[in-house]
Design a protein around this motif. Structure first.
Motif, mmCIF file in Angstrom:
data_model
loop_
_atom_site.group_PDB
_atom_site.id
_atom_site.type_symbol
_atom_site.label_atom_id
_atom_site.label_comp_id
_atom_site.label_asym_id
_atom_site.label_seq_id
_atom_site.Cartn_x
_atom_site.Cartn_y
_atom_site.Cartn_z
ATOM 1 N N GLU A 1 34.368 -27.965 -24.412
ATOM 2 C CA GLU A 1 33.196 -27.512 -25.170
ATOM 3 C C GLU A 1 32.467 -28.643 -25.884
ATOM 4 N N ALA B 1 36.458 -25.250 -29.808
ATOM 5 C CA ALA B 1 36.302 -24.126 -28.883
ATOM 6 C C ALA B 1 36.644 -22.829 -29.607
ATOM 7 N N ASN C 1 35.551 -16.347 -27.431
ATOM 8 C CA ASN C 1 34.308 -16.411 -26.672
ATOM 9 C C ASN C 1 34.662 -16.419 -25.187
ATOM 10 N N HIS D 1 33.925 -19.645 -23.300
ATOM 11 C CA HIS D 1 34.794 -20.776 -23.575
ATOM 12 C C HIS D 1 36.118 -20.641 -22.822
ATOM 13 N N ASP E 1 35.476 -21.494 -19.237
ATOM 14 C CA ASP E 1 35.410 -22.942 -19.029
ATOM 15 C C ASP E 1 36.806 -23.523 -18.869
ATOM 16 N N THR F 1 35.803 -30.600 -29.856
ATOM 17 C CA THR F 1 34.710 -30.763 -28.895
ATOM 18 C C THR F 1 34.559 -32.212 -28.444
#
Length: 325
Positions: A69, A83, A87, A90, A93, A120
């Motif tokens: 992220e 992160a 979500n 996320h 990902d 991040t």
């Protein structure tokens, strides 16, 4: 730190609200930043799990994903450097990397990978170890709790296990080794620190970190970083480093190995990195101008995956053979 480079099919996960992870917080170093809700690892949606019941001499795998992220902003304008595991985007990902890793590490046994509040890419781009370490405390708190949960939720709690992580995940592996009780460490087949450093201070902090010397020693740590030339070593991930092993021939000296017929992989014993000739890493774009620039950071779990797959199985077999003697 990989960053949204991989594209891979992912599963659909249902988001469940957890009673044991319902708090948020503020970054203690920056009152304007936001820390997302902590995951509760009793909640199955906080895990990527792939079971493998067809292995007679199995070792479970605990894998820690890298960085996916960027900094993001909440609805009230707060900046978040982590992160958000609640979500779905996320988690999706993280799945892009985790699912590919499970494809080759999961042959050893059941595969577990927790979603966690990883820091991040912008935090890493500061290249400031104090900033990184301060913010990593939140990420590692998740990893530590997830590892404790992993030890309890396995179908056979006496079965050996493998630790592995890439980049930020490799940093988490090192920290887990430094806090691991002796009775747990005895069940460790090997720890794979891919694309991150094991510093001299790390080796002095615990007896659990012992450098691998060959292809089948157990209870050891495998560590490497790849560069085109030693002048491209990036301290934020690769220096100072106390160990390096060639994942192609499993030598720690400068004996070269040939990968994919055209790539020469050689350990620099002085700098504890791999130097690659015949490879340009063009499939990996520069990350904020500080990674994949003369170094091959994003390649670490993928370029050597066949060698890693074979080696994990070999070390598991060696673990069981040693146990029988």
């Amino acid at each position: 730190m990989t960053y949204k480079k991989l594209i891979y099919p992912i599963g659909i996960f249902i988001l469940l609200l957890s009673a044991c992870g319902n708090h948020t917080d503020r970054d203690d170093k920056d009152t304007t930043s936001y820390i997302p809700q902590a995951p509760c690892y009793d909640d199955s949606s906080m895990w990527y799990i792939r079971e493998n019941n067809g292995v007679k001499q199995a070792a479970d795998v605990f894998y820690i994903v890298s960085t996916w992220e960027k900094d993001w902003t909440t609805t009230d304008g707060s900046i978040c450097h982590y992160a958000d595991v609640y979500n779905p985007e996320h988690r999706a990902d993280m799945d892009k990397e985790i699912s590919r890793i499970a494809d080759y590490m999961g042959d050893a046994g059941d595969f577990y990978s927790p979603y966690y509040r990883h820091i991040t890419i912008e935090v890493w781009a500061t290249q400031n170890e104090d900033t990184i370490n301060n913010r990593f405390r939140t990420a590692f708190d998740d990893v530590r709790r997830a590892f404790d949960n992993f030890l309890q939720r396995r179908s056979d709690t006496d079965r050996p296990f493998i630790l592995a992580g890439f980049s930020q995940g490799g940093k988490a592996v090192v920290e887990l080794l430094k806090t691991m009780p002796a009775d747990v460490a005895r069940k460790l087949v090997a720890a794979y620190v891919l694309g991150y450093k094991v510093t001299p201070a790390d080796t002095l902090a615990t007896e659990n970190i012992r450098p691998a010397r060959g292809a089948t020693d157990t209870g050891v740590t495998i560590c490497y970083n790849s560069v085109s030339d030693v002048r491209y070593i990036k301290p934020v991930v690769a220096a100072p480093c106390a160990m390096c092993i060639n994942p192609v021939n499993w030598h720690t000296d400068a004996t070269p190995a040939i990968l994919q017929d055209t790539i020469t992989v050689t350990v620099s014993p002085e700098h504890h990195v791999l130097v690659l000739n015949g490879y340009n890493g063009s499939e990996y774009h520069p990350i904020l101008g500080f990674l994949n620039v003369g170094d091959f950071h994003s390649c670490e779990p993928w370029l050597y995956q066949e060698s890693l797959h074979e080696n994990i199985l070999a070390r598991v077999n060696a673990y069981y053979a040693k146990k029988r003697t």
